[in-house]
Design a protein around this motif. Structure first.
Motif, mmCIF file in Angstrom:
data_model
loop_
_atom_site.group_PDB
_atom_site.id
_atom_site.type_symbol
_atom_site.label_atom_id
_atom_site.label_comp_id
_atom_site.label_asym_id
_atom_site.label_seq_id
_atom_site.Cartn_x
_atom_site.Cartn_y
_atom_site.Cartn_z
ATOM 1 N N LEU A 37 4.492 -10.620 -7.095
ATOM 2 C CA LEU A 37 3.405 -10.832 -6.138
ATOM 3 C C LEU A 37 3.542 -9.912 -4.925
ATOM 4 O O LEU A 37 2.550 -9.364 -4.440
ATOM 5 C CB LEU A 37 3.343 -12.295 -5.697
ATOM 6 N N PHE A 38 4.758 -9.707 -4.444
ATOM 7 C CA PHE A 38 4.967 -8.781 -3.328
ATOM 8 C C PHE A 38 4.674 -7.343 -3.750
ATOM 9 O O PHE A 38 4.085 -6.581 -2.995
ATOM 10 C CB PHE A 38 6.395 -8.872 -2.788
ATOM 11 N N GLU A 39 5.076 -6.981 -4.953
ATOM 12 C CA GLU A 39 4.865 -5.609 -5.424
ATOM 13 C C GLU A 39 3.389 -5.310 -5.672
ATOM 14 O O GLU A 39 2.923 -4.209 -5.391
ATOM 15 C CB GLU A 39 5.668 -5.351 -6.699
ATOM 16 N N LYS A 40 2.650 -6.262 -6.210
ATOM 17 C CA LYS A 40 1.243 -6.039 -6.561
ATOM 18 C C LYS A 40 0.350 -5.891 -5.340
ATOM 19 O O LYS A 40 -0.607 -5.144 -5.353
ATOM 20 C CB LYS A 40 0.703 -7.170 -7.452
ATOM 21 N N GLU A 41 0.584 -6.670 -4.308
ATOM 22 C CA GLU A 41 -0.200 -6.643 -3.071
ATOM 23 C C GLU A 41 -1.696 -6.881 -3.281
ATOM 24 O O GLU A 41 -2.517 -6.501 -2.457
ATOM 25 C CB GLU A 41 0.014 -5.318 -2.320
ATOM 26 N N HIS A 42 -2.069 -7.457 -4.402
ATOM 27 C CA HIS A 42 -3.459 -7.844 -4.650
ATOM 28 C C HIS A 42 -3.447 -9.033 -5.605
ATOM 29 O O HIS A 42 -2.444 -9.285 -6.277
ATOM 30 C CB HIS A 42 -4.278 -6.674 -5.212
ATOM 31 N N PRO A 43 -4.539 -9.779 -5.675
ATOM 32 C CA PRO A 43 -4.566 -10.957 -6.555
ATOM 33 C C PRO A 43 -4.303 -10.575 -8.021
ATOM 34 O O PRO A 43 -4.714 -9.519 -8.483
ATOM 35 C CB PRO A 43 -5.996 -11.489 -6.384
ATOM 36 N N ILE A 44 -3.614 -11.459 -8.720
ATOM 37 C CA ILE A 44 -3.300 -11.236 -10.133
ATOM 38 C C ILE A 44 -3.507 -12.550 -10.884
ATOM 39 O O ILE A 44 -3.183 -13.628 -10.371
ATOM 40 C CB ILE A 44 -1.857 -10.695 -10.315
ATOM 41 N N LEU A 76 2.424 -20.946 0.197
ATOM 42 C CA LEU A 76 2.892 -19.568 0.103
ATOM 43 C C LEU A 76 1.986 -18.713 -0.780
ATOM 44 O O LEU A 76 1.989 -17.496 -0.684
ATOM 45 C CB LEU A 76 4.323 -19.528 -0.435
ATOM 46 N N VAL A 77 1.199 -19.366 -1.616
ATOM 47 C CA VAL A 77 0.299 -18.663 -2.526
ATOM 48 C C VAL A 77 -1.092 -19.243 -2.380
ATOM 49 O O VAL A 77 -1.255 -20.435 -2.133
ATOM 50 C CB VAL A 77 0.807 -18.797 -3.990
ATOM 51 N N ARG A 78 -2.081 -18.388 -2.500
ATOM 52 C CA ARG A 78 -3.486 -18.805 -2.443
ATOM 53 C C ARG A 78 -4.126 -18.535 -3.799
ATOM 54 O O ARG A 78 -3.899 -17.496 -4.401
ATOM 55 C CB ARG A 78 -4.203 -18.020 -1.356
ATOM 56 N N ARG A 79 -4.926 -19.497 -4.255
ATOM 57 C CA ARG A 79 -5.649 -19.362 -5.514
ATOM 58 C C ARG A 79 -7.065 -18.868 -5.222
ATOM 59 O O ARG A 79 -7.749 -19.403 -4.365
ATOM 60 C CB ARG A 79 -5.724 -20.724 -6.213
ATOM 61 N N LEU A 80 -7.472 -17.830 -5.929
ATOM 62 C CA LEU A 80 -8.800 -17.249 -5.767
ATOM 63 C C LEU A 80 -9.543 -17.306 -7.091
ATOM 64 O O LEU A 80 -8.935 -17.295 -8.142
ATOM 65 C CB LEU A 80 -8.713 -15.777 -5.364
ATOM 66 N N GLY A 81 -10.844 -17.305 -7.012
ATOM 67 C CA GLY A 81 -11.652 -17.242 -8.226
ATOM 68 C C GLY A 81 -12.934 -18.008 -8.049
ATOM 69 O O GLY A 81 -13.177 -18.637 -7.024
ATOM 70 N N MET A 90 -2.481 -14.909 -5.106
ATOM 71 C CA MET A 90 -1.950 -13.896 -4.194
ATOM 72 C C MET A 90 -1.091 -14.582 -3.147
ATOM 73 O O MET A 90 -1.237 -15.787 -2.896
ATOM 74 C CB MET A 90 -3.079 -13.125 -3.523
ATOM 75 N N LEU A 91 -0.190 -13.833 -2.557
ATOM 76 C CA LEU A 91 0.632 -14.376 -1.487
ATOM 77 C C LEU A 91 -0.236 -14.687 -0.280
ATOM 78 O O LEU A 91 -1.213 -13.995 0.000
ATOM 79 C CB LEU A 91 1.718 -13.383 -1.091
ATOM 80 N N SER A 92 0.114 -15.739 0.424
ATOM 81 C CA SER A 92 -0.579 -16.133 1.646
ATOM 82 C C SER A 92 0.484 -16.194 2.740
ATOM 83 O O SER A 92 1.119 -17.229 2.942
ATOM 84 C CB SER A 92 -1.233 -17.505 1.446
ATOM 85 N N LEU A 93 0.690 -15.071 3.404
ATOM 86 C CA LEU A 93 1.785 -14.944 4.354
ATOM 87 C C LEU A 93 1.320 -15.113 5.788
ATOM 88 O O LEU A 93 0.219 -14.674 6.137
ATOM 89 C CB LEU A 93 2.440 -13.569 4.195
ATOM 90 N N PRO A 94 2.149 -15.737 6.622
ATOM 91 C CA PRO A 94 1.799 -15.886 8.044
ATOM 92 C C PRO A 94 1.515 -14.524 8.671
ATOM 93 O O PRO A 94 2.233 -13.553 8.430
ATOM 94 C CB PRO A 94 3.052 -16.515 8.653
ATOM 95 N N LYS A 108 -13.823 -9.800 -10.969
ATOM 96 C CA LYS A 108 -13.147 -8.785 -10.159
ATOM 97 C C LYS A 108 -13.054 -9.260 -8.712
ATOM 98 O O LYS A 108 -13.996 -9.820 -8.166
ATOM 99 C CB LYS A 108 -13.952 -7.485 -10.234
ATOM 100 N N ILE A 109 -11.888 -9.038 -8.092
ATOM 101 C CA ILE A 109 -11.662 -9.440 -6.704
ATOM 102 C C ILE A 109 -11.273 -8.208 -5.898
ATOM 103 O O ILE A 109 -10.386 -7.463 -6.298
ATOM 104 C CB ILE A 109 -10.545 -10.499 -6.600
ATOM 105 N N GLU A 110 -11.947 -8.018 -4.773
ATOM 106 C CA GLU A 110 -11.637 -6.893 -3.895
ATOM 107 C C GLU A 110 -11.379 -7.407 -2.489
ATOM 108 O O GLU A 110 -12.037 -8.331 -2.025
ATOM 109 C CB GLU A 110 -12.807 -5.913 -3.847
ATOM 110 N N ASN A 111 -10.401 -6.784 -1.822
ATOM 111 C CA ASN A 111 -10.176 -7.051 -0.404
ATOM 112 C C ASN A 111 -11.312 -6.411 0.376
ATOM 113 O O ASN A 111 -11.761 -5.323 0.047
ATOM 114 C CB ASN A 111 -8.861 -6.442 0.073
ATOM 115 N N LEU A 112 -11.775 -7.094 1.410
ATOM 116 C CA LEU A 112 -12.795 -6.535 2.294
ATOM 117 C C LEU A 112 -12.109 -6.041 3.557
ATOM 118 O O LEU A 112 -11.328 -6.769 4.176
ATOM 119 C CB LEU A 112 -13.841 -7.591 2.653
#
Length: 157
Positions: A37-44, A76-81, A90-94, A108-112
């Motif tokens: 999850l840290f390496e990907k830096e995007h939802p998986i 620590l993790v957020r669920r998207l979809g 994806m990680l949900s970090l402070p 498909k999920i994209e960061n804005l």
């Protein structure tokens, strides 16, 4: 979680300590899931996560999913979809916050890359309610350009 300049090892150690403080055991599967999850830096997607080389041989997919759910429960993790589609994690970090746009057709999920319009509202809610640790999740849904039909594209103009 402090600066983004931390090494992967430092981030991983912080996350494992966060998990341990909330009653999770430091297992090989937990370490590998967090590392990916840290390496990907995007939802998986959880199924894709379970197919990662670091996990494929050592952890079955149902265990990966259970660990992700537990990580979600401790924040620590957020669920998207979107409903009816596979979930992504994806990680949900402070101190780190992202808005997303999710395609309702393909998932498909994209960061804005936008200034979050809700931060000021959050401050007002904190003042008026005196609640602490206020947070929000803001996701947008639509049909991505790859999924949109030519007829829909013509109507949008």
């Amino acid at each position: 979680m402090a600066a983004k300049r931390q090494t992967l090892a430092e981030k991983l150690e912080w996350a494992l300590d966060f998990c341990r403080q909330r009653g999770m055991r430091r297992t090989h599967a937990l370490q590998q899931i967090l590392r990916v999850l840290f390496e990907k830096e995007h939802p998986i997607g959880w199924a894709n996560l379970a197919k990662e080389p670091a996990l494929r041989e050592s952890c079955n997919p149902s265990s990966v999913f259970r660990i992700l759910v537990k990580l979600e429960e401790i924040g620590l993790v957020r669920r998207l979809g979107s409903p009816g589609r596979s979930y992504y994690f994806m990680l949900s970090l402070p101190g780190e916050h992202h808005e997303h746009i999710i395609c309702t057709e393909c998932g498909k999920i994209e960061n804005l890359d936008i200034e979050c319009p809700v931060h000021e509202l959050e401050k007002g809610i904190r003042r008026s309610t005196r609640y602490g640790k206020i947070y929000h999740q803001l996701d947008f849904f639509g049909v991505c350009p790859d999924c949109e039909s030519p007829a829909q594209k013509a109507l949008a103009k």
